[in-house]
Design an enzyme around this catalytic site. Structure first.
Site, PDB file in Angstrom:
ATOM      1  N   ASP A 306       0.794  -1.223   0.000  1.00 12.51           N
ATOM      2  CA  ASP A 306       0.000   0.000   0.000  1.00 12.51           C
ATOM      3  C   ASP A 306       0.828   1.273   0.000  1.00 12.51           C
ATOM      4  O   ASP A 306       0.376   2.314  -0.471  1.00 12.51           O
ATOM      5  CB  ASP A 306      -0.922   0.033   1.236  1.00 12.51           C
ATOM      6  CG  ASP A 306      -2.113  -0.901   1.112  1.00 12.51           C
ATOM      7  OD1 ASP A 306      -2.171  -1.678   0.141  1.00 12.51           O
ATOM      8  OD2 ASP A 306      -2.991  -0.860   1.997  1.00 12.51           O
ATOM      9  N   HIS A 441     -22.900 -29.449 -14.725  1.00 16.80           N
ATOM     10  CA  HIS A 441     -24.327 -29.122 -14.647  1.00 16.80           C
ATOM     11  C   HIS A 441     -24.915 -29.760 -13.391  1.00 16.80           C
ATOM     12  O   HIS A 441     -24.640 -30.917 -13.104  1.00 16.80           O
ATOM     13  CB  HIS A 441     -25.055 -29.643 -15.882  1.00 16.80           C
ATOM     14  CG  HIS A 441     -26.532 -29.404 -15.850  1.00 16.80           C
ATOM     15  ND1 HIS A 441     -27.078 -28.149 -16.060  1.00 16.80           N
ATOM     16  CD2 HIS A 441     -27.560 -30.248 -15.599  1.00 16.80           C
ATOM     17  CE1 HIS A 441     -28.397 -28.240 -15.963  1.00 16.80           C
ATOM     18  NE2 HIS A 441     -28.706 -29.499 -15.674  1.00 16.80           N
TER      19      HIS A 441
END
Length: 462
Positions: A306, A441
């Site tokens: 950061d 599926h």
């Protein structure tokens, strides 16, 4: 005191010492009250532990659409705090500090105080309460960032919370005003509202403004009924009494809650280190200037995370740390800082995840764009969820069938997007992605399959 390496910060920087450095003398300097950095102590990890509790509460309160009757009866806030911190986070933090102080790290000296440069490769800090000056052949600045507090709040004298202390409140507030509309604001809005706190949001722009426009508009419409929102408003003044904090807005209205959470962004910590004395330059926005390889403007001084990165994300800080470590060990074979295809996720409700360009960015960049918005509710698992609002939006190049951006809003967004991060990282042809693998599926991943098939690309007959 002289060291081969000085590391400033105990977040991602703490991962720098690997076995390759066992023969080197290493100093780790960290002033935070708890060892281990923001992600561990007041960021990514504990917030997700709260989010899981919030998700469970929200699901219980919203079950009738599935034909079952459950309800949310309230949260035991002190028990949640205890579970997250006393039984998990604080143990890890203390264990990390003990490891660095103990016999397992014989070549590491830990300085638990602020570090400030007094000259090139020279820092002043303390050890066991005594002022010391330390020097290092190589210095890695990984000092992180802190919450940004608007002047109108900081100068008013009102009590306020940030991510650093809001999760450790002794009691759950009856109401809370959240100032901000980004990642932190929306995660805590979900947490507190789901657990029974009345949430008020004040933000100068629509919520999550960085999102692709289609996802952004849907998100704002979906969350508006959950919260008391004051969008497009700024704070003119703030006041408080013993029980509440009141914000007076620019339109003359006021918002009063029992607590105020400030979530208006973060500030790199480089401005607190007297970097000029070391010859380390900063950008106008406060980030330390680094080149493509993580080197600052001072010889032998590197920066990551950061404090210097354009992406304030833990996974980016970790990736930058690996790059910097490689470059220090291999000066003739350096690798660039890894800033391609950076994904992010917001663990709010609905969950959000994104990687790559928005549609507007892709068009501005000159691509021949095709897009597809796929509803979760149009695939079988979406039927099981009775989902009415969740979507996937893909942005691709028609000519090359390359994915330019992926944007998810809905259940499992942060996991579903991982497959498309792989697609971008390995530069895969979307037509191959759609048809050269099975899609289970009726798993929710079929929403991704259908989104790819819905793009304006030429698919072979199947």
């Amino acid at each position: 005191m002289h060291f081969d390496y000085i590391i400033i910060g105990s977040g991602s920087g703490n991962s720098f010492p690997t076995p390759e450095f066992d023969d080197a003398s290493i100093a780790i300097v960290d002033e935070a009250p708890r060892f281990g950095g923001t992600c561990l102590n007041s960021g990514c990890i504990p917030t997700k532990m709260y989010v899981v509790a919030a998700d469970t509460a929200h699901a219980a309160a919203d079950s009738e659409r599935l034909g079952i009757r459950t309800s949310f009866e309230g949260a035991d806030w002190p028990a949640i705090v205890d579970r997250v911190f006393a039984h998990r986070i604080d143990l890890i933090s203390r264990g990390g500090e003990e490891y660095r102080r103990g016999s397992e790290s014989p070549n590491v000296t830990l300085f638990r105080d602020h570090a400030s440069f007094t000259g090139p490769k020279t820092l002043r800090t303390t050890l066991d309460g005594e002022d010391v000056e330390i020097t290092g052949d190589t210095i890695i600045i990984a000092a992180g960032s802190r919450p940004f507090i608007p002047a109108v709040i900081a100068e008013s004298g009102v009590p306020y919370l940030t991510n650093e202390d809001v999760m450790r409140l002794p009691a759950q507030p009856e109401s809370i005003t959240i100032l901000g509309g980004g990642f932190v604001a929306m995660e805590f809005a979900h947490v507190f509202e789901s657990l029974g706190t009345h949430v008020r949001i004040v933000n100068r722009s629509p919520l999550m403004r960085h999102l692709d426009a289609d996802v952004h508009d849907r998100f704002n419409a979906l969350v508006a009924p959950r919260y008391e929102t004051h969008i497009g408003r700024t704070v003119s003044s703030a006041s408080h009494d013993n029980n509440s904090v009141t914000l007076t807005l620019d339109d003359g209205t006021s918002v009063t809650s029992s607590a105020l959470l400030v979530a208006t962004g973060r500030v790199p910590n480089g401005d607190r280190m007297n970097l000029a004395a070391a010859g380390v330059d900063m950008h106008d926005n406060g980030r330390i200037v680094v080149d493509d390889y993580g080197r600052t403007t001072a010889d032998g001084v590197w920066a990551l995370g950061d404090v210097s990165s354009p992406h304030m994300l833990k996974h980016v800080a970790n990736a930058e740390l690996r790059a910097v470590r490689h470059n220090i060990l291999n000066p003739s074979d350096m690798v660039p800082m890894p800033h391609e295809h950076v994904p992010s996720a917001v663990f709010t409700y609905p969950q959000l995840a994104t990687v790559g360009m928005t549609e507007a960015q892709a068009r501005d960049a000159g691509f021949d764009v095709t897009t597809k918005i796929q509803n979760y509710g149009d695939v079988a698992y979406g039927w099981a969820l009775e989902d009415e609002g969740s979507v996937v939006k893909l942005v691709a190049d028609k000519k090359t069938a390359r994915l330019l951006g992926a944007h998810y809003m809905g259940p499992q967004a942060s996991s579903l997007i991982q497959q498309l991060i792989t697609v971008m990282a390995f530069d895969l042809d979307l037509r191959d992605v759609a048809r050269r693998q099975y899609w289970i599926h009726p798993a929710l991943a079929e929403v991704t399959e259908n989104a790819i098939l819905g793009l304006d690309l030429e698919f072979p007959e199947t």
